[in-house]
Design a protein around this motif. Structure first.
Motif, PDB file in Angstrom:
ATOM      1  N   VAL A  22       0.818  -1.215   0.000  1.00 26.80           N
ATOM      2  CA  VAL A  22       0.000   0.000   0.000  1.00 26.80           C
ATOM      3  C   VAL A  22       0.851   1.263   0.000  1.00 26.80           C
ATOM      4  N   GLY A  23       2.165   1.108   0.082  1.00 25.42           N
ATOM      5  CA  GLY A  23       3.050   2.264  -0.075  1.00 25.42           C
ATOM      6  C   GLY A  23       3.388   3.038   1.167  1.00 25.42           C
ATOM      7  N   TYR A  24       3.327   2.413   2.337  1.00 27.46           N
ATOM      8  CA  TYR A  24       3.740   3.108   3.552  1.00 27.46           C
ATOM      9  C   TYR A  24       5.238   3.390   3.522  1.00 27.46           C
ATOM     10  N   GLU A  25       5.653   4.379   4.285  1.00 24.87           N
ATOM     11  CA  GLU A  25       7.072   4.684   4.412  1.00 24.87           C
ATOM     12  C   GLU A  25       7.794   3.544   5.127  1.00 24.87           C
ATOM     13  N   THR A  26       9.109   3.443   4.894  1.00 28.12           N
ATOM     14  CA  THR A  26       9.870   2.339   5.467  1.00 28.12           C
ATOM     15  C   THR A  26      10.977   2.802   6.420  1.00 28.12           C
ATOM     16  N   THR A  27      11.016   4.094   6.721  1.00 29.33           N
ATOM     17  CA  THR A  27      12.059   4.610   7.606  1.00 29.33           C
ATOM     18  C   THR A  27      11.911   4.014   9.004  1.00 29.33           C
ATOM     19  N   VAL A  28      13.024   3.504   9.558  1.00 31.17           N
ATOM     20  CA  VAL A  28      12.963   2.903  10.883  1.00 31.17           C
ATOM     21  C   VAL A  28      14.373   2.761  11.448  1.00 31.17           C
ATOM     22  N   ASN A  29      14.463   2.738  12.766  1.00 31.39           N
ATOM     23  CA  ASN A  29      15.699   2.374  13.443  1.00 31.39           C
ATOM     24  C   ASN A  29      15.747   0.843  13.443  1.00 31.39           C
ATOM     25  N   VAL A  30      16.593   0.266  12.619  1.00 34.04           N
ATOM     26  CA  VAL A  30      16.615  -1.184  12.434  1.00 34.04           C
ATOM     27  C   VAL A  30      16.869  -1.922  13.741  1.00 34.04           C
ATOM     28  N   GLY A  31      17.780  -1.389  14.555  1.00 36.96           N
ATOM     29  CA  GLY A  31      18.087  -2.031  15.829  1.00 36.96           C
ATOM     30  C   GLY A  31      16.873  -2.098  16.735  1.00 36.96           C
ATOM     31  N   SER A  32      16.132  -0.999  16.821  1.00 40.94           N
ATOM     32  CA  SER A  32      14.932  -0.969  17.662  1.00 40.94           C
ATOM     33  C   SER A  32      13.856  -1.902  17.121  1.00 40.94           C
ATOM     34  N   LEU A  33      13.732  -1.964  15.798  1.00 40.15           N
ATOM     35  CA  LEU A  33      12.746  -2.862  15.189  1.00 40.15           C
ATOM     36  C   LEU A  33      13.062  -4.314  15.526  1.00 40.15           C
ATOM     37  N   ILE A  34      14.323  -4.701  15.403  1.00 39.24           N
ATOM     38  CA  ILE A  34      14.724  -6.080  15.704  1.00 39.24           C
ATOM     39  C   ILE A  34      14.473  -6.402  17.176  1.00 39.24           C
ATOM     40  N   ILE A  35      14.814  -5.460  18.058  1.00 45.60           N
ATOM     41  CA  ILE A  35      14.602  -5.683  19.489  1.00 45.60           C
ATOM     42  C   ILE A  35      13.113  -5.797  19.801  1.00 45.60           C
ATOM     43  N   ALA A  36      12.291  -4.976  19.139  1.00 43.94           N
ATOM     44  CA  ALA A  36      10.839  -5.038  19.357  1.00 43.94           C
ATOM     45  C   ALA A  36      10.297  -6.414  18.976  1.00 43.94           C
ATOM     46  N   ILE A  37      10.737  -6.920  17.834  1.00 46.51           N
ATOM     47  CA  ILE A  37      10.269  -8.241  17.386  1.00 46.51           C
ATOM     48  C   ILE A  37      10.752  -9.334  18.333  1.00 46.51           C
ATOM     49  N   LEU A  38      12.028  -9.279  18.704  1.00 37.55           N
ATOM     50  CA  LEU A  38      12.576 -10.277  19.625  1.00 37.55           C
ATOM     51  C   LEU A  38      11.885 -10.200  20.988  1.00 37.55           C
TER      52      LEU A  38
END
Length: 278
Positions: free
Chosen positions: A157-173
């Motif tokens: 749907v075209g959402y933006e992809t900007t993210v702090n990769v480290g925080s994203l990985i920690i959130a998932i873990l």
């Protein structure tokens, strides 16, 4: 001279290994597991896509998110839910997972497996531990399929992809780690309501939605009291795992999940040891 045969009782490790083998075999050989994996992938993709569809007047609906990763985790730790978008993220796995655990354990009682098991296997704690670990594995797998479905849906749907990769990985873990705590809670609830299949599913759904905690947090906030302890101890720190997470967040999730696991396994074992489990 005849020799007496000496039989040694299996060790804790041997008992758990045997029960895990049976439970994992049942998990992998039932459609239930794969159905819920699919549900965990489809739901976030549908949520992303449907909010971008035109309404009955032809106007594009207001999107729930502005970023692909907001369907994976909230942008900040939440104590009181402000909108559906705050909760419509990977925390939904704990709702799907609760229902799956109820069906999985409910089948043990409906099929007579529990009666057979406890006739030959006296250690009730082994049942609690095995079920918690296997169901935690299933919910962690659902987190993975949720991530795939949510990411694909957001990108489409075209959402933006900007993210702090480290925080994203920690959130998932962090959310995957919390699967063990949640699985222990659901196993405990299903031990309590083992004779009432419908109630066990309803209770798992109720606790999974976090309605009780959201309501408590709202009351506390209105009284101008700190709400942090609710997030940590009652909701299992699941909402702390967000897009601004740090390594400390992951440590907190590990500690809280471990605490939940110990408490609910001890409580469930106590109930099994002091009641008719059939």
């Amino acid at each position: 001279m005849s020799k007496k045969l000496k039989f040694e009782s299996p060790t804790f490790t041997q008992r758990i290994k045997g029960m895990l083998g049976v439970d994992f075999y049942r998990l992998f050989h039932t459609p239930l597991f794969y159905i819920f994996l699919a549900i965990a992938a489809i739901i976030p993709a549908m949520v992303s896509a449907m909010t971008m569809m035109p309404d009955q007047n032809g106007n594009k609906m207001e999107p729930l998110y502005s970023n692909v990763w907001q369907i994976i985790a909230a942008t900040e730790p939440l104590y009181v839910i402000r909108s559906i978008a705050d909760y419509a993220n990977m925390n939904m796995v704990f709702i799907f997972g609760g229902i799956m655990v109820s069906i999985f354990i409910g089948h043990d009682y409906k099929s007579g497996y529990v009666k057979q098991l406890f006739t030959t296997h006296a250690k009730k704690q082994d049942y609690m531990i095995s079920k918690s670990l296997v169901c935690a594995f299933a919910m962690a797998c659902m987190c993975v399929t949720y991530f795939i479905g949510g990411t694909v849906g957001g990108l489409m749907v075209g959402y933006e992809t900007t993210v702090n990769v480290g925080s994203l990985i920690i959130a998932i873990l962090g959310k995957m780690v919390m699967s063990l705590g949640w699985a222990s809670l659901y196993t405990f609830l299903n031990i309590i309501f083992r004779r009432y299949f419908g109630i066990s599913i309803a209770s798992s759904f109720f606790f999974g939605t976090g309605i009780l905690i959201i309501g408590a947090a709202a009351i506390v906030e209105n009284l101008s009291l700190p709400t942090g302890f609710l997030n940590i101890f009652l909701y299992g720190s699941s909402v702390n795992a967000c897009l601004t997470s740090s390594f400390g967040t992951l440590v907190l999730c590990v500690l809280v999940s471990a605490a939940w696991t110990v408490v609910y396994n001890l409580a469930g074992t106590y109930i099994l040891n002091n009641s008719d489990v059939y």
